[in-house]
Design a protein around this motif. Structure first.
Motif, mmCIF file in Angstrom:
data_model
loop_
_atom_site.group_PDB
_atom_site.id
_atom_site.type_symbol
_atom_site.label_atom_id
_atom_site.label_comp_id
_atom_site.label_asym_id
_atom_site.label_seq_id
_atom_site.Cartn_x
_atom_site.Cartn_y
_atom_site.Cartn_z
ATOM 1 N N UNK A 1 0.820 -1.218 0.000
ATOM 2 C CA UNK A 1 0.000 0.000 0.000
ATOM 3 C C UNK A 1 0.845 1.256 0.000
ATOM 4 N N UNK A 2 0.714 2.063 1.060
ATOM 5 C CA UNK A 2 1.432 3.326 1.184
ATOM 6 C C UNK A 2 2.374 3.297 2.376
ATOM 7 N N UNK A 3 3.496 3.975 2.220
ATOM 8 C CA UNK A 3 4.461 4.125 3.312
ATOM 9 C C UNK A 3 4.835 5.599 3.429
ATOM 10 N N UNK A 4 4.743 6.130 4.629
ATOM 11 C CA UNK A 4 5.100 7.529 4.876
ATOM 12 C C UNK A 4 6.607 7.621 5.049
ATOM 13 N N UNK B 1 7.585 14.126 13.337
ATOM 14 C CA UNK B 1 6.504 13.276 13.858
ATOM 15 C C UNK B 1 5.184 14.016 14.022
ATOM 16 N N UNK B 2 5.233 15.335 14.170
ATOM 17 C CA UNK B 2 4.004 16.100 14.340
ATOM 18 C C UNK B 2 3.210 16.223 13.043
ATOM 19 N N UNK C 1 -0.794 12.426 7.408
ATOM 20 C CA UNK C 1 -0.537 11.754 6.139
ATOM 21 C C UNK C 1 -1.043 10.315 6.118
ATOM 22 N N UNK C 2 -1.508 9.807 7.256
ATOM 23 C CA UNK C 2 -1.961 8.417 7.341
ATOM 24 C C UNK C 2 -3.318 8.257 6.659
ATOM 25 N N UNK D 1 1.413 11.644 -3.553
ATOM 26 C CA UNK D 1 0.845 12.300 -2.374
ATOM 27 C C UNK D 1 1.959 12.954 -1.555
ATOM 28 N N UNK D 2 1.767 14.213 -1.230
ATOM 29 C CA UNK D 2 2.724 14.915 -0.381
ATOM 30 C C UNK D 2 3.926 15.471 -1.098
#
Length: 371
Positions: free
Chosen positions: A76-79, A113-114, A119-120, A329-330
């Motif tokens: 899927x997706x990974x930040x 981290x903030x 983005x999740x 994304x992002x």
């Protein structure tokens, strides 16, 4: 001006006569790859030196990261961060995973981290932070986020060999940590890398995957890859490891001298060290503020280059600006204001064992005179 070129880094090479003794053993053994004696010795030695439970050696760090994503069944997706070497994101792409870019902290250049939780999405399966320049990420907060959202954490620790917070290796954070032993790294095996894991079961799974998926002669447990470290690499690493305390000490001295020489230059900023952290000084980044320094980072980069000093703009441009990723994304500049600014300010000055104090002062004087 330096008479001979000064490059951003040079590999550490232990005495050739010592390496020749190891080569003679390899010739006698006639065992070149696939868990030879030097491979097994290096794994044990690295566990002891780094203070980790299990380590799996690889032919290079990129293969280690690709395999780590397979080992945890990430999908899927990974930040992840846009501020890294492109292999971080390429490893996701090779696994059919969509990178999602998150902005970074100005103080550390690490994933902020903030900003992660925003983005999740339902497709997010993991977080892939990088300990940039060997500065530890906020592992406590990233760990909390991962636990709250049932996500895995793989740390790209390519820069972080030997880095500790308190008495613990930074590689003990997360589900897996990836090391690079490339020739440009503080510890090298020519090419090479490793995965740090926490259980024997995971180590066995990774060892299977890096050797085509073979569990035994007639059993394949999954679609593995050929990513094994050979005996020449392992022998070199075993010898290199003997010199690491000297290497750390010298690089700390180089870092101290750079900071002393440049501390009062307007528009030049250094990192502030985190408390209770032992650094490896794998990089020597400065940040150039044009309005105060009087010239842009690129101006300084070109000036140094013209004077035989080869610095590097690590990391510029952002990974998110490259054509395979700039529509994801992002990836927009609006989402990454800190990373965009840092990427245009950072300049890594030469640092390597054997760089003399005279050379460092010459480099610093070029910067001072240009201000």
């Amino acid at each position: 001006m330096p008479q001979t070129p000064i490059y951003v880094t040079r590999p550490f090479l232990p005495p050739l006569d010592e390496f020749e003794l190891y080569l003679k053993e390899i010739w006698q053994n006639k065992w070149l790859t696939n868990k030879g004696q030097f491979h097994e010795k290096l794994e044990r030695a690295l566990c002891d030196f780094l203070g980790v439970k299990h380590i799996c050696l690889f032919a290079n760090g990129t293969l280690a990261l690709i395999t780590a994503l397979q080992a945890l069944d990430i999908h899927g997706e990974v930040i992840t961060t846009p501020f890294s070497f492109v292999a971080t994101t390429h490893s996701l792409w090779w696994n059919g995973i969509t990178p999602v870019f998150c902005d970074i902290e100005e103080e550390t250049c690490n994933l902020d981290p903030h900003r992660i939780e925003a983005m999740i999405t339902p497709l997010t399966s993991a977080i892939l932070p990088v300990h940039v320049y060997g500065t530890p990420c906020n592992t406590k907060e990233i760990g909390r986020i991962a636990k709250d959202h049932n996500l895995k954490i793989i740390y790209d620790a390519a820069h972080a060999f030997g880095v500790k917070q308190g008495d613990s290796s930074i590689c003990n954070a997360g589900d897996l940590s990836i090391l690079s032993f490339h020739a440009t790294k503080i510890f090298n095996t020519f090419e090479g890398g490793a995965i740090v894991c926490h259980t024997q079961e995971m180590k066995q799974r990774i060892d299977y995957l890096k050797n085509f998926g073979f569990a035994d002669e007639v059993t394949v447990i999954g679609p593995g890859i050929n990513a094994k470290m050979n005996e020449l690499q392992a022998a070199f690493g075993l010898l290199h490891l003997k010199y690491m305390d000297e290497i750390f000490k010298e690089r700390e001295e180089i870092n101290t001298l750079y900071r002393k020489e440049l501390e009062n230059v307007p528009g030049i900023r250094f990192f502030s060290d985190l408390k209770n952290t032992n650094y490896n000084r794998s990089y020597m980044p400065i940040f150039v503020k044009k309005d105060k320094f009087g010239h842009s980072r690129d101006d300084l980069y070109n000036l140094l280059k013209s004077k035989n000093v080869f610095s590097r703009r690590y990391f510029y441009p952002l990974i998110s600006s490259f054509s395979p990723y700039n529509k994801l994304i992002g990836a927009s500049s609006e989402n990454l204001p800190v990373a965009e600014r840092i990427a245009n300010e950072v300049l890594c000055l030469p640092i390597y064992n054997g760089l003399s104090s005279t050379e460092i002062k010459e480099i610093c004087q070029l910067v001072i005179n240009y201000c």
